[in-house]
Design a protein around this motif. Structure first.
Motif, mmCIF file in Angstrom:
data_model
loop_
_atom_site.group_PDB
_atom_site.id
_atom_site.type_symbol
_atom_site.label_atom_id
_atom_site.label_comp_id
_atom_site.label_asym_id
_atom_site.label_seq_id
_atom_site.Cartn_x
_atom_site.Cartn_y
_atom_site.Cartn_z
ATOM 1 N N LEU A 192 0.457 -1.354 -0.276
ATOM 2 C CA LEU A 192 0.249 0.194 -0.078
ATOM 3 C C LEU A 192 0.494 1.331 0.151
ATOM 4 O O LEU A 192 1.857 1.515 0.871
ATOM 5 N N LEU A 193 0.329 2.350 -0.775
ATOM 6 C CA LEU A 193 0.949 3.062 -0.911
ATOM 7 C C LEU A 193 0.561 4.266 -1.325
ATOM 8 O O LEU A 193 -0.993 4.379 -2.104
ATOM 9 N N LYS A 217 4.237 13.884 -10.325
ATOM 10 C CA LYS A 217 3.422 13.033 -11.067
ATOM 11 C C LYS A 217 4.285 11.621 -11.003
ATOM 12 O O LYS A 217 4.950 11.555 -10.698
ATOM 13 N N ASP A 218 3.787 10.682 -10.665
ATOM 14 C CA ASP A 218 3.278 8.899 -10.349
ATOM 15 C C ASP A 218 4.397 9.133 -8.979
ATOM 16 O O ASP A 218 4.976 8.041 -9.247
ATOM 17 N N TRP A 219 4.850 9.837 -8.112
ATOM 18 C CA TRP A 219 5.818 9.709 -7.096
ATOM 19 C C TRP A 219 5.059 9.149 -5.770
ATOM 20 O O TRP A 219 3.525 9.876 -5.414
ATOM 21 N N LEU A 260 -10.659 7.117 1.425
ATOM 22 C CA LEU A 260 -10.043 8.111 1.919
ATOM 23 C C LEU A 260 -11.116 9.459 2.442
ATOM 24 O O LEU A 260 -10.311 10.548 2.670
ATOM 25 N N GLY A 261 -12.117 8.840 2.867
ATOM 26 C CA GLY A 261 -12.956 10.064 3.594
ATOM 27 C C GLY A 261 -12.830 10.228 5.089
ATOM 28 O O GLY A 261 -13.181 11.092 5.245
ATOM 29 N N GLU A 320 -5.510 13.617 4.140
ATOM 30 C CA GLU A 320 -4.218 14.012 3.866
ATOM 31 C C GLU A 320 -3.404 13.446 2.819
ATOM 32 O O GLU A 320 -2.781 14.694 1.540
ATOM 33 N N LEU A 321 -3.881 12.570 2.020
ATOM 34 C CA LEU A 321 -4.163 11.878 0.980
ATOM 35 C C LEU A 321 -5.106 12.221 -0.429
ATOM 36 O O LEU A 321 -6.304 12.312 -0.073
ATOM 37 N N GLU A 322 -3.833 12.377 -1.445
ATOM 38 C CA GLU A 322 -5.033 12.672 -2.654
ATOM 39 C C GLU A 322 -5.434 11.643 -2.785
ATOM 40 O O GLU A 322 -6.244 11.144 -3.438
ATOM 41 N N ASP A 323 -4.800 10.523 -2.863
ATOM 42 C CA ASP A 323 -5.155 8.775 -3.491
ATOM 43 C C ASP A 323 -3.750 8.207 -2.534
ATOM 44 O O ASP A 323 -2.631 8.219 -2.690
#
Length: 413
Positions: free
Chosen positions: A271-272, A280-282, A346-347, A351-354
């Motif tokens: 999980l990342l 981008k892509d990071w 993610l609700g 903090e996380l976008e994805d």
């Protein structure tokens, strides 16, 4: 493979090493100095070390370290003659008791931090000057190292600016390209991390956390005290609990932070997550501050669930990393998701976008071709749209590598 300059601990054949492998030492750890922390209150030692011809001083200007100019991977150091006009010829002349007794809040104090003694001769890259004999005190030998905050401020502005111009005239520079200088050789990065954390702490805490009155830096920059009296006219000091039984307010704090690689229940994915400031892509591992009354394992489970919705079962500790931005200890862990808890949501926390589950083969490919620091461009080997990961100097990379290499499997009881 780990970064070739990262600290490597000696190989040994204990039962723990046979089961878990060699201990991982992360970037910002592995200082070559013996800190000799028990001598920080020994004024005789500090005075001799500070004035010794072989004493070297790491200068920090707005927390940026002095480096070798064209070679920003190595620190540069000043001498006693350089720093004396700013810090004084003998700033350790008085004991803590004498400093407290003579405290005058009108006086500005230049913080000088004792870092340690280089017993193995691993630090200095310059030629020794003529007449510089060995430093020795009670059997401890080697050049003593200090850090000095040379940020121009107050009455010391002119002396600080003069010192800054003098070292720049020798071809040195203050590395200010990134607030998180990750390009230093590992041992010197550890020295910088120690210096930065303590200089920053002293600058951030000029007032007592308990009573709000001005404090005094003692113990060679590693403790601040709240004096009971003030020589300044008309200033009356109020009572303060730090002069009694809660003196722990007077020492630097370290904030425990958990950072974790989470493996799927079947061990095939990791999980990342990414936030909005990532390129981008990071992607990277999840992380968060440990809260009071919470074990490390509990903090890992809570943070992962709050940020990603994934529920974690077993947690094992991998390694840790001192992180001086400003004063965290990154506690690295590997956890495994519960079979019925892998759904991402993610609700809870914005903090996380994805967040995604990445197959181990894809992660392995990214470790080989898509590793870079946060502010750097993707490596030339990276394919547009493919996964990008943190560099080997980040504990996140070490945790991800451990998962891909199967460390967590071989470490099970």
């Amino acid at each position: 493979m780990p970064h070739p300059d990262l600290p490597i601990l000696p190989s040994e054949s204990s039962h723990l090493t046979q089961k878990f492998g060699r201990e991982t030492a992360n970037y910002f750890s592995g200082s070559p100095l013996n800190r000799l922390s028990f001598l920080r209150s020994d004024t005789a030692f500090l005075r001799l070390a500070y004035a010794h011809p072989r004493a070297r001083f790491l200068l920090l200007n707005n927390l940026h370290p002095l480096v070798q100019g064209s070679d920003s991977s190595r620190l540069a150091f000043a001498t006693h003659a350089d720093v004396a006009p700013l810090a004084g010829a003998d700033p350790f002349a008085k004991s803590e008791e004498e400093m407290v007794e003579g405290f005058d809040s009108r006086e500005e104090q230049v913080v000088v931090v004792f870092l340690g003694v280089d017993e193995k001769g691993e630090v200095e890259v310059e030629q020794r000057g003529e007449g510089e004999g060995e430093f020795e005190y009670k059997g401890f030998r080697g050049p003593p190292y200090f850090a000095v905050d040379v940020t121009p401020r107050g009455k010391g502005t002119a002396a600080a600016e003069g010192l800054i111009e003098a070292v720049k005239g020798r071809g040195y520079a203050f590395h200010d390209h990134s607030p998180r200088h990750m390009g230093l050789h590992a041992g010197q990065a550890a020295m910088y991390g120690q210096a930065r954390a303590l200089v920053d702490w002293n600058a951030r805490t000029p007032f007592c956390a308990q009573c709000g009155q001005p404090t005094l830096s003692v113990h060679a920059g590693t403790k601040r005290v709240c004096p009971p009296a003030d020589k300044a006219p008309g200033v009356e000091r109020r009572p303060c609990a730090t002069r009694g039984t809660v003196a722990n307010h007077s020492f630097p704090r370290t904030d425990p932070t958990v950072i974790m690689a989470i493996v799927s229940a079947d061990g095939s994915k990791v999980l990342l997550g990414r936030n909005r400031r990532f390129p981008k892509d990071w992607y990277s591992t999840l992380a968060g501050f440990q809260e009071p009354g919470e074990s490390i394992e509990e903090a890992v489970r809570r943070e992962v669930w709050e940020e990603s919705g994934v529920r974690v079962g077993r947690v094992i500790l991998h390694s840790s990393q001192p992180w001086p931005f400003p004063a965290s200890l990154m506690i690295g862990a590997i956890g495994q998701a519960q079979p019925d808890g892998e759904e991402i949501y993610l609700g809870h926390d914005a903090e996380l976008e994805d967040a995604k589950w990445f197959p181990l083969d894809e992660v392995r490919e990214a470790l080989a071709k898509g590793v870079s620091s946060l502010g750097d461009p993707a490596p030339t080997s990276h394919v547009e749209g493919a996964l990008r990961l943190p560099p080997p100097t980040a504990i996140a990379n070490r945790l991800i590598t451990a998962v891909v290499d199967g460390w967590w499997v071989s470490s099970r009881m």
